[in-house]
Design a protein around this motif. Structure first.
Motif, short mmCIF file in Angstrom:
data_model
loop_
_atom_site.label_atom_id
_atom_site.label_comp_id
_atom_site.label_asym_id
_atom_site.label_seq_id
_atom_site.Cartn_x
_atom_site.Cartn_y
_atom_site.Cartn_z
N PRO A 1 8.24 9.31 -12.05
CA PRO A 1 9.59 9.00 -11.94
C PRO A 1 9.88 7.42 -12.54
CG PRO A 1 9.40 9.78 -9.70
CD PRO A 1 8.03 9.77 -10.44
N LEU A 2 9.16 6.56 -11.90
CA LEU A 2 9.35 5.31 -12.23
C LEU A 2 9.03 5.06 -13.70
CD1 LEU A 2 7.62 3.56 -9.24
CD2 LEU A 2 9.90 3.51 -9.69
N PHE A 3 8.13 5.66 -14.33
CA PHE A 3 7.72 5.49 -15.91
C PHE A 3 9.01 6.08 -16.51
CE2 PHE A 3 3.33 5.08 -14.82
CZ PHE A 3 3.03 4.00 -15.29
N LEU A 4 9.76 7.20 -16.17
CA LEU A 4 10.95 7.77 -17.08
C LEU A 4 11.98 6.68 -17.12
CD1 LEU A 4 10.84 11.36 -15.35
CD2 LEU A 4 9.67 10.45 -17.52
N SER A 5 12.13 5.76 -16.45
CA SER A 5 13.22 4.59 -16.80
C SER A 5 12.62 3.23 -17.10
CB SER A 5 13.86 4.52 -15.52
OG SER A 5 13.28 3.67 -14.43
N ILE A 6 13.33 2.64 -17.92
CA ILE A 6 12.87 1.30 -18.62
C ILE A 6 12.58 0.29 -17.54
CG2 ILE A 6 13.51 -0.62 -20.08
CD1 ILE A 6 13.11 1.79 -21.81
N ILE A 7 13.37 0.15 -16.66
CA ILE A 7 13.24 -0.79 -15.49
C ILE A 7 12.05 -0.51 -14.72
CG2 ILE A 7 14.93 0.20 -13.85
CD1 ILE A 7 15.80 -2.78 -13.31
N GLY A 8 11.84 0.85 -14.63
CA GLY A 8 10.96 1.50 -13.44
C GLY A 8 9.26 1.20 -13.97
N ILE A 9 9.17 1.04 -15.38
CA ILE A 9 7.85 0.89 -15.85
C ILE A 9 7.01 -0.01 -15.14
CG2 ILE A 9 6.38 0.49 -17.97
CD1 ILE A 9 9.14 1.92 -19.57
N PRO A 10 7.32 -1.30 -15.20
CA PRO A 10 6.40 -2.17 -14.13
C PRO A 10 6.03 -1.69 -12.91
CG PRO A 10 8.28 -3.51 -15.29
CD PRO A 10 8.64 -1.90 -15.48
N PHE A 11 7.10 -1.04 -12.20
CA PHE A 11 6.70 -0.50 -10.91
C PHE A 11 6.07 0.67 -10.97
CE2 PHE A 11 11.04 -2.67 -10.81
CZ PHE A 11 10.84 -3.58 -9.88
N GLY A 12 6.02 1.50 -12.04
CA GLY A 12 4.93 2.56 -12.19
C GLY A 12 3.58 2.04 -12.23
N TRP A 13 3.61 1.02 -13.01
CA TRP A 13 2.19 0.20 -13.19
C TRP A 13 1.55 -0.22 -12.01
CZ3 TRP A 13 -1.16 2.12 -16.44
CH2 TRP A 13 -0.78 2.29 -18.03
N ALA A 14 2.67 -0.76 -11.12
CA ALA A 14 2.12 -1.46 -9.92
C ALA A 14 1.56 -0.33 -9.10
CB ALA A 14 3.05 -2.47 -9.37
N ASN A 15 2.44 0.66 -9.17
CA ASN A 15 2.16 1.98 -8.05
C ASN A 15 0.54 2.47 -8.59
OD1 ASN A 15 2.41 3.67 -6.23
ND2 ASN A 15 4.10 4.64 -7.28
#
Length: 133
Positions: free
Chosen positions: A94-108
């Motif tokens: 779900p983090l990758f599905l939003s623009i702001i969440g992409i860096p957090f998805g990678w960190a995850n």
């Protein structure tokens, strides 16, 4: 830079950190209940703290880690590590599905190696800026 790290950690905490920390805490409690796996429980609680507030910290290989850490990591992967790694993948989607969440998805996704092999690693502060390496 400390303000940006604080903001990143707060956003991380809300969207991902609390859920993964709960998963690590549950794994730690189960390991501590089973007496013989208390070292795994301690490692799980240590990683829960890291997953809760990761920005500004990193993990490094311990110099004194040897064969017992390797054996322990194999046992850890079988009983808890694979499930926690799956949790990281599921929470990153779900983090990758939003623009702001992409860096957090990678960190995850970058936390998967420590979720699979926590023994023989330690958490240290870093001065590296976000996105470095």
């Amino acid at each position: 830079m400390k303000v940006i790290g604080f903001i990143l950690n707060v956003i991380w905490l809300i969207f991902c950190g609390i859920w993964m920390a709960i998963g690590y805490a549950i794994a730690g409690i189960i390991c501590c209940i089973l007496i013989i796996t208390i070292p795994f429980g301690i490692a799980s609680f240590r990683i829960a703290g890291y997953v809760l507030w990761p920005f500004g910290r990193t993990t490094v290989q311990r110099d004194d880690a040897g064969a017992p850490s390797l054996v322990g990591n194999v046992i850890w992967v079988i009983f808890a590590g694979i499930w926690l790694a799956i949790g990281h993948v599921i929470t990153s989607i779900p983090l990758f599905l939003s623009i702001i969440g992409i860096p957090f998805g990678w960190a995850n996704l970058k936390m998967i190696p420590i979720s699979l092999m926590p023994l023989g690693r330690e958490i240290v502060p870093t001065d590296e800026k976000f996105g470095g390496r």
